[in-house]
Scaffold this motif. Structure first.
Motif, PDB file in Angstrom:
ATOM      1  N   TRP A 104      34.144  39.408  58.913  1.00 24.92           N
ATOM      2  CA  TRP A 104      33.614  40.739  58.871  1.00 24.92           C
ATOM      3  C   TRP A 104      32.280  40.796  59.051  1.00 24.92           C
ATOM      4  CZ3 TRP A 104      34.158  45.512  59.750  1.00 24.92           C
ATOM      5  CH2 TRP A 104      33.381  46.570  59.079  1.00 24.92           C
ATOM      6  N   ARG A 105      31.669  39.846  58.176  1.00 26.32           N
ATOM      7  CA  ARG A 105      30.157  39.869  58.214  1.00 26.32           C
ATOM      8  C   ARG A 105      29.357  39.847  59.638  1.00 26.32           C
ATOM      9  NH1 ARG A 105      28.109  37.543  52.566  1.00 26.32           N
ATOM     10  NH2 ARG A 105      29.077  38.836  51.214  1.00 26.32           N
ATOM     11  N   GLU A 106      29.914  38.529  60.480  1.00 22.94           N
ATOM     12  CA  GLU A 106      29.474  38.146  61.560  1.00 22.94           C
ATOM     13  C   GLU A 106      29.744  39.424  62.534  1.00 22.94           C
ATOM     14  OE1 GLU A 106      27.618  36.013  64.568  1.00 22.94           O
ATOM     15  OE2 GLU A 106      27.940  35.488  62.126  1.00 22.94           O
ATOM     16  N   ALA A 107      30.943  40.355  62.563  1.00 24.56           N
ATOM     17  CA  ALA A 107      31.202  41.234  63.273  1.00 24.56           C
ATOM     18  C   ALA A 107      30.046  42.596  63.283  1.00 24.56           C
ATOM     19  CB  ALA A 107      32.665  41.727  62.957  1.00 24.56           C
ATOM     20  N   LEU A 108      29.819  42.793  61.872  1.00 26.59           N
ATOM     21  CA  LEU A 108      28.538  43.523  61.719  1.00 26.59           C
ATOM     22  C   LEU A 108      27.497  43.207  62.315  1.00 26.59           C
ATOM     23  CD1 LEU A 108      29.622  44.653  57.890  1.00 26.59           C
ATOM     24  CD2 LEU A 108      30.127  45.886  59.999  1.00 26.59           C
ATOM     25  N   HIS A 109      27.002  42.000  62.114  1.00 26.89           N
ATOM     26  CA  HIS A 109      25.829  41.370  62.566  1.00 26.89           C
ATOM     27  C   HIS A 109      25.923  41.605  64.110  1.00 26.89           C
ATOM     28  CE1 HIS A 109      23.710  39.346  59.490  1.00 26.89           C
ATOM     29  NE2 HIS A 109      24.618  38.517  59.189  1.00 26.89           N
TER      30      HIS A 109
END
Length: 317
Positions: free
Chosen positions: A202-207
């Protein structure tokens, strides 16, 4: 803690909390043939639970109901004490508020008969920090489900520092008895296992969205039509085990290990020590069991085809 009843003798479950997760648990236990006594302080709890169960029932009917399963076996009580009366297991699913959880678990503990295990559906708190106000904290465990609990089989079970190993073992056995897939964790880990894995993605997607590197649709398609098709079959570890060809995970790590240092993610990679390498290789070999690489490839391919056909059929209605 006092002796607990055998898991196959339980016929009544108490569910505390009537939100999405609590309602999902109610539906699951009803579908497995249990009598469910539920309590929630909200004035519309009964109506909300009825709607949640009714919405879940067609899917549960399609999956197959246990003998005697009925929505009529749900009783919404006026008090917490009434809800736990006669129950052989308690599932708490209150909102994620630590102070609320601490007080509620203490209240549940105070009115629940001795020898009954109490599980919390928390997705973010450890039992060690939630059980501080309970008189008998040794029977309190985390039973972390995934939404919706009546469809997703996984439950992560872990105790706190004051939890009895017997309670953890019993909770895992009970969840398996009611049709769940159980991960019994040896130690408390913030976010548990599956949430930590989800959070990393999820965090990588947001980045990527923030940096204009990918659109939301591209990210979703990258998973649904890419590695997401493999993960239901063998998970990320066995997936990379097969990426090593006949040499398996050992070949994968020995040849591609340096790529861990490549800037493919904003997360820092762990140092690939010999201890870590050997633990991953041995874990894959243990999980694979007697299945060879060729066996695993065939299994994966059959399952991916079945998943693609099922998803296509669902999308077509």
């Amino acid at each position: 803690m006092p002796d607990v009843s055998a898991v196959d003798t339980i016929d009544t479950v108490a569910c505390v909390g009537a939100g999405v997760i609590g309602g999902g648990w109610v539906a699951h236990f009803l579908a497995r043939g249990y009598r469910v006594r539920a309590w929630d302080p909200a004035p519309d709890a009964a109506a909300k639970l009825t709607r949640l169960v009714d919405a879940a029932w067609p899917a549960l009917t399609s999956l197959g109901l246990a003998d005697g399963a009925s929505r009529d076996h749900l009783t919404v009580t006026a008090t917490l004490a009434e809800a736990v009366e006669g129950a052989g297991f308690v599932q708490e699913s209150a909102p994620e508020d630590l102070a609320l959880k601490q007080k509620l678990l203490a209240d549940i503990d105070a009115v629940t008969p001795a020898g009954v295990v109490v599980a919390s559906s928390t997705s973010g708190y450890g039992m060690t920090e939630m059980q501080v106000a309970a008189k008998t904290p040794e029977r309190l465990v985390v039973g972390h489900p995934f939404n919706p609990p009546y469809l997703i089989p996984l439950v992560e079970v872990v105790g706190g520092k004051l939890t009895s190993p017997q309670a953890v073992e019993w909770a895992g056995a009970f969840y398996r008895h009611v049709g769940k897939t159980v991960i019994t964790m040896a130690d408390e880990v913030p976010g548990f296992i599956a949430n930590r894995l989800q959070e990393a993605l999820w965090r990588e997607a947001l980045h990527m969205v923030a940096n204009g590197e990918a659109t939301v649709e591209q990210i979703d398609t990258a998973i649904t039509d890419g590695p997401g098709l493999r993960w239901p079959v063998q998970g990320p570890m066995l997936t990379f085990h097969l990426a090593g060809g006949e040499g398996g995970m050992a070949h994968m790590l020995d040849h591609f290990g340096p790529s861990l240092k490549s800037p493919w993610t904003r997360l820092d990679a762990p140092e690939l020590t010999k201890k870590l390498r050997d633990a991953v290789v041995e874990g894959c070999e243990e999980e694979a069991g007697e299945r060879t690489i060729a066996d695993l490839v065939a299994e994966r391919d059959r399952a991916i085809i079945a998943i693609q056909e099922a998803v296509g059929s669902a999308r077509r209605g």
